[in-house]
Design a protein around this motif. Sequence first.
Motif, PDB file in Angstrom:
ATOM      1  N   MET A   1       0.843  -1.199   0.000  1.00  0.00           N
ATOM      2  CA  MET A   1       0.000   0.000   0.000  1.00  0.00           C
ATOM      3  C   MET A   1       0.881   1.253   0.000  1.00  0.00           C
ATOM      4  SD  MET A   1      -3.331   1.043   2.117  1.00  0.00           S
ATOM      5  CE  MET A   1      -2.926   0.216   3.611  1.00  0.00           C
ATOM      6  N   GLU A  83      -5.807   0.235  -7.191  1.00  0.00           N
ATOM      7  CA  GLU A  83      -4.818  -0.474  -6.377  1.00  0.00           C
ATOM      8  C   GLU A  83      -5.119  -1.967  -6.314  1.00  0.00           C
ATOM      9  OE1 GLU A  83      -4.632   0.669  -2.280  1.00  0.00           O
ATOM     10  OE2 GLU A  83      -2.980  -0.718  -1.956  1.00  0.00           O
ATOM     11  N   VAL A  84      -6.390  -2.297  -6.104  1.00  0.00           N
ATOM     12  CA  VAL A  84      -6.792  -3.710  -6.038  1.00  0.00           C
ATOM     13  C   VAL A  84      -6.403  -4.425  -7.333  1.00  0.00           C
ATOM     14  CG1 VAL A  84      -8.776  -5.270  -5.971  1.00  0.00           C
ATOM     15  CG2 VAL A  84      -8.686  -3.321  -4.425  1.00  0.00           C
ATOM     16  N   GLN A  86      -4.151  -3.546  -9.531  1.00  0.00           N
ATOM     17  CA  GLN A  86      -2.703  -3.587  -9.776  1.00  0.00           C
ATOM     18  C   GLN A  86      -1.998  -4.663  -8.957  1.00  0.00           C
ATOM     19  OE1 GLN A  86      -1.755   0.521  -9.229  1.00  0.00           O
ATOM     20  NE2 GLN A  86      -2.159   1.010 -11.382  1.00  0.00           N
ATOM     21  N   GLN A  87      -2.692  -5.146  -7.934  1.00  0.00           N
ATOM     22  CA  GLN A  87      -2.076  -6.185  -7.104  1.00  0.00           C
ATOM     23  C   GLN A  87      -2.076  -7.547  -7.779  1.00  0.00           C
ATOM     24  OE1 GLN A  87      -4.366  -5.798  -3.542  1.00  0.00           O
ATOM     25  NE2 GLN A  87      -2.997  -4.308  -2.635  1.00  0.00           N
ATOM     26  N   VAL A  88      -2.891  -7.731  -8.806  1.00  0.00           N
ATOM     27  CA  VAL A  88      -2.958  -9.044  -9.447  1.00  0.00           C
ATOM     28  C   VAL A  88      -2.400  -8.989 -10.865  1.00  0.00           C
ATOM     29  CG1 VAL A  88      -4.973  -9.724  -8.083  1.00  0.00           C
ATOM     30  CG2 VAL A  88      -5.304  -8.736 -10.342  1.00  0.00           C
ATOM     31  N   ARG A  93      -7.139  -9.782 -14.020  1.00  0.00           N
ATOM     32  CA  ARG A  93      -7.976  -8.618 -13.679  1.00  0.00           C
ATOM     33  C   ARG A  93      -9.424  -8.777 -14.121  1.00  0.00           C
ATOM     34  NH1 ARG A  93      -3.035  -4.499 -14.946  1.00  0.00           N
ATOM     35  NH2 ARG A  93      -1.855  -5.190 -13.134  1.00  0.00           N
ATOM     36  N   CYS A 133       3.959  -9.538 -15.221  1.00  0.00           N
ATOM     37  CA  CYS A 133       4.393  -9.664 -13.829  1.00  0.00           C
ATOM     38  C   CYS A 133       5.910  -9.778 -13.719  1.00  0.00           C
ATOM     39  CB  CYS A 133       3.762 -10.894 -13.191  1.00  0.00           C
ATOM     40  SG  CYS A 133       1.965 -10.829 -13.186  1.00  0.00           S
ATOM     41  N   GLN A 137       6.823 -13.900  -9.348  1.00  0.00           N
ATOM     42  CA  GLN A 137       5.565 -13.545  -8.694  1.00  0.00           C
ATOM     43  C   GLN A 137       4.363 -14.117  -9.417  1.00  0.00           C
ATOM     44  OE1 GLN A 137       5.532  -9.213  -8.063  1.00  0.00           O
ATOM     45  NE2 GLN A 137       5.817  -9.677  -5.887  1.00  0.00           N
TER      46      GLN A 137
END
Length: 143
Positions: A1, A83-84, A86-88, A93, A133, A137
């Motif tokens: 974050m 943000e949510v 971009q985390q995956v 998505r 990615c 990861q």
Amino acid sequence: MQENQITASEWEVMRVVWANKQTTSKYISEVLEDKMNWKPVTTKTLIGRLVKKNKLSTIEEGRKYLYSPQVTEQECIQESSKEVLQQVCSKKRGSVLYQMIEDTTVSIKDIEKMQKLLEEKKTSAPEVILCQCTPGQCNCSLS
Ligand SMILES: [Zn+2]
């Protein structure tokens, strides 16, 4: 974050300020004491953090401080939903969005809006999304 992103608790405070445009810490505390069972000191701490993060501004009026939002609710919603996603992995998505829709009750009007947007998106959508990615990861390239 990111450093100045709003936490879930801070979000509770922001909602009171957004709804009231300009308000006192006393009022914010009252609302959140009812909803969250927070002591005024907890709310005050959160308010202080939000001022530091430049999400709230404060002016002194007589013996009290008035707080106003420095960011709109819409801006914050956009930031946090970005943000949510971009985390995956970029390949996942679509299914995140699918899951969100599946888990949410939305109005007919919302559905019609989304259908229209999806039809527009379909005209320029790529056949496949590529994984971007960091190696280590994601296992996308293996499948
Ligand atoms: Zn990936």
